[in-house]
Design an enzyme around this catalytic site. Structure first.
Site, PDB file in Angstrom:
ATOM      1  N   SER A 118      -1.989  -8.137  -7.184  1.00 18.00           N
ATOM      2  CA  SER A 118      -2.064  -6.873  -7.442  1.00 18.00           C
ATOM      3  C   SER A 118      -1.875  -6.719  -8.717  1.00 18.00           C
ATOM      4  O   SER A 118      -2.465  -6.755  -9.295  1.00 18.00           O
ATOM      5  CB  SER A 118      -0.518  -6.438  -6.712  1.00 18.00           C
ATOM      6  OG  SER A 118      -0.406  -5.570  -5.888  1.00 18.00           O
ATOM      7  N   ASP A 167      -7.990  -3.615   2.140  1.00 15.59           N
ATOM      8  CA  ASP A 167      -6.894  -5.296   2.408  1.00 15.59           C
ATOM      9  C   ASP A 167      -5.077  -4.600   2.881  1.00 15.59           C
ATOM     10  O   ASP A 167      -4.565  -5.776   3.491  1.00 15.59           O
ATOM     11  CB  ASP A 167      -6.461  -5.769   1.103  1.00 15.59           C
ATOM     12  CG  ASP A 167      -5.651  -5.023   0.357  1.00 15.59           C
ATOM     13  OD1 ASP A 167      -5.374  -4.067   0.291  1.00 15.59           O
ATOM     14  OD2 ASP A 167      -5.390  -5.893  -0.961  1.00 15.59           O
ATOM     15  N   HIS A 180      -2.774  -7.686   2.606  1.00  9.88           N
ATOM     16  CA  HIS A 180      -2.370  -7.526   0.709  1.00  9.88           C
ATOM     17  C   HIS A 180      -2.075  -8.758   0.000  1.00  9.88           C
ATOM     18  O   HIS A 180      -1.614  -9.155  -0.794  1.00  9.88           O
ATOM     19  CB  HIS A 180      -1.947  -6.699   0.161  1.00  9.88           C
ATOM     20  CG  HIS A 180      -1.739  -6.357  -1.218  1.00  9.88           C
ATOM     21  ND1 HIS A 180      -3.285  -5.920  -1.687  1.00  9.88           N
ATOM     22  CD2 HIS A 180      -1.179  -5.717  -2.062  1.00  9.88           C
ATOM     23  CE1 HIS A 180      -2.645  -5.807  -3.267  1.00  9.88           C
ATOM     24  NE2 HIS A 180      -1.165  -5.533  -3.271  1.00  9.88           N
TER      25      HIS A 180
END
Length: 475
Positions: A123, A379, A430
């Site tokens: 991320s 995602d 994610h």
């Protein structure tokens, strides 16, 4: 002292009580400086053990760490650098010396093991690591000199990197709304704006986070679309009033916005218009905290990118800052697909009280609109175009990849188990992708010196081709 504010049961008990205002006071930063409020210090917990679990029973990196230990890694050759995700990379160095400490870790590792490292990021960690790779070689940063990255890093695995930003940052800063919070009632009548349980309280918190500047959608209309078309439109919404290119559509008392409502009975705003609206609503202090004036080109049309001089703050911006001159480096882009991901929004403005919020009464299943949020492939947090464009196309450019670093893209289709809270070994949304069994196997292969083949399931290549055609004005 040493009270855990994030990732603990006490956090949830505070949010469920009147202590939520106290919790928010400690989690907010100083809006003027982007650093600590006076008399308050909140810091990330250090060490490998503190990245394995968010809280007891909720793993983050634990499955990857355990798998690496199975092939011989231990705390002598596994290093972790937790960071305060509220701060921009530059402020993390100013306040915590984070980049200097990361540099020292790489140099110590090379001195001890006599070989370069394999790096994993997830991320926002990708933005931070790419910022670091520019910073470390610069005379205005880490002063490592040219060739430092090529010497110290030979594999870089990006997991779910939001390279071109995340739409929900705009709505979070504008009104305190995201798909994660719209189901919450607005407790503003019962709590002050100092409480995270009120929308204005959440918005004020997000505005203090300088990391938001790195997460704003980048590339303007070429990446995110305009009017009736966008590169990630489907056959259902392309060339319609429901194109993703209408980043925000504002209903209600729209005279204030100086435009007439269009086909959807709302005022359409592009991504650039929406960013401007965000700063108009959040104030000049937010603009300064985000350093937006110097970096405005990063969020405007793709055609103007690269025409500015290379400011210090281009570090970490994928469309402005080239990859390092590191011919031996290999990059792997791993991310999930097949998860509905917020992409554009229907807002409602009420002149009485000057209220602007996501219109949760607006639904259109045929256009993937639910509770005022329109969803696209991604995602679950980052849309596909942000996850994959740089990997399949952007870094093919000599300007952005001068050393021709090899970039391999592998997508993982989200295939969750119905009775699993975290989705099981085939989940690829994610966060839960960090437990995806196939991806972990691929990481072990890379850590063991093997290569991994790419794989594309989505339409990211077609999207990238459309971006190229927009650049040449042939679409």
């Amino acid at each position: 002292f040493k009270q855990r504010f994030w990732g603990s049961m006490s956090m949830f008990s505070s949010l469920a009580s009147m202590d939520s205002s106290c919790w928010l006071e400690h989690m907010k930063l100083n809006l003027t400086t982007g650093l600590d409020p006076e008399g308050i210090k909140v810091r990330p917990a250090e060490g490998l053990s503190n990245v394995e679990y968010f809280m007891p029973g909720f793993w983050i990196w634990a499955q990857i760490v355990e798998s690496l230990s199975d092939i011989g890694y231990d705390t002598s050759d596994l290093y972790a650098h937790p960071y305060d995700w509220r701060l921009s990379p530059g402020r993390l160095e100013i306040r915590d010396g984070l980049l200097s400490r990361i540099k020292h870790t790489f140099e110590y590792s090379y001195e001890k093991h006599k070989k370069p490292a394999c790096v994993l990021s997830h991320s926002y960690g990708d933005t931070l690591l790419r910022y670091f790779m520019s910073w470390v070689e610069s005379d205005k940063g880490g002063k490592g000199g040219k060739g430092w990255v090529d010497k110290h890093i030979h594999r870089y695995v990006i997991i779910g990197g939001p390279m071109l930003g995340v739409p929900k940052v705009i709505t979070a800063v504008t009104s305190g709304d995201t798909s994660d919070s719209i189901w919450l009632p607005d407790f503003a009548p019962y709590f002050t704006d100092r409480s995270i349980l009120s929308k204005i309280g959440r918005a004020q918190w997000f505005r203090t986070m300088s990391s938001g500047s790195a997460m704003l959608p980048q590339g303007g209309e070429a990446i995110w679309g305009k009017a009736s078309k966008a590169v990630d439109d489907t056959s259902a919404n392309n060339n319609t009033a429901y194109s993703y290119g209408t980043f925000m559509c504002i209903r209600g008392d729209t005279k204030r916005f100086g435009r007439k409502a269009k086909k959807r009975d709302c005022v359409p705003l592009s991504v650039i218009d929406s960013i401007d609206l965000m700063f108009n609503r959040s104030g000049e202090e937010t603009r300064k905290n985000f350093d937006i004036d110097e970096m405005h080109s990063a969020y405007s049309n793709l055609q103007v990118l690269g025409k500015k001089h290379r400011y210090k703050r281009t570090w970490g911006h994928a469309l402005l800052e080239p990859l390092p001159q590191a011919s031996k480096l290999k990059i792997y882009c791993f991310y999930g697909v097949g998860v509905p991901t917020e992409r554009s929004y229907v807002y409602k403005y009420e002149e009485a009280g000057d209220r602007l919020n996501i219109d949760t009464s607006f639904d259109d299943p045929g256009m993937n609109i639910d509770n005022g949020i329109q969803y696209a492939d991604g995602d679950g947090t980052v849309p596909l175009v942000s996850l994959g464009y740089m990997c399949v196309e952007g870094w093919r450019s000599k300007k952005l990849n001068p050393a021709s670093v090899k970039v391999t893209t592998k997508e993982y289709v989200h295939d969750p188990m119905k009775l699993s809270l975290r989705g099981g070994p085939k989940a690829s949304d994610h966060v839960n992708i960090l437990g995806n069994r196939e991806m972990i196997t691929n990481i072990l292969e890379i850590a063991g010196g093997l290569d991994v083949e790419g794989r594309i399931h989505s339409k990211i290549r077609e999207m990238a081709e459309k971006v190229t055609r927009i650049e040449t004005k042939s679409w």
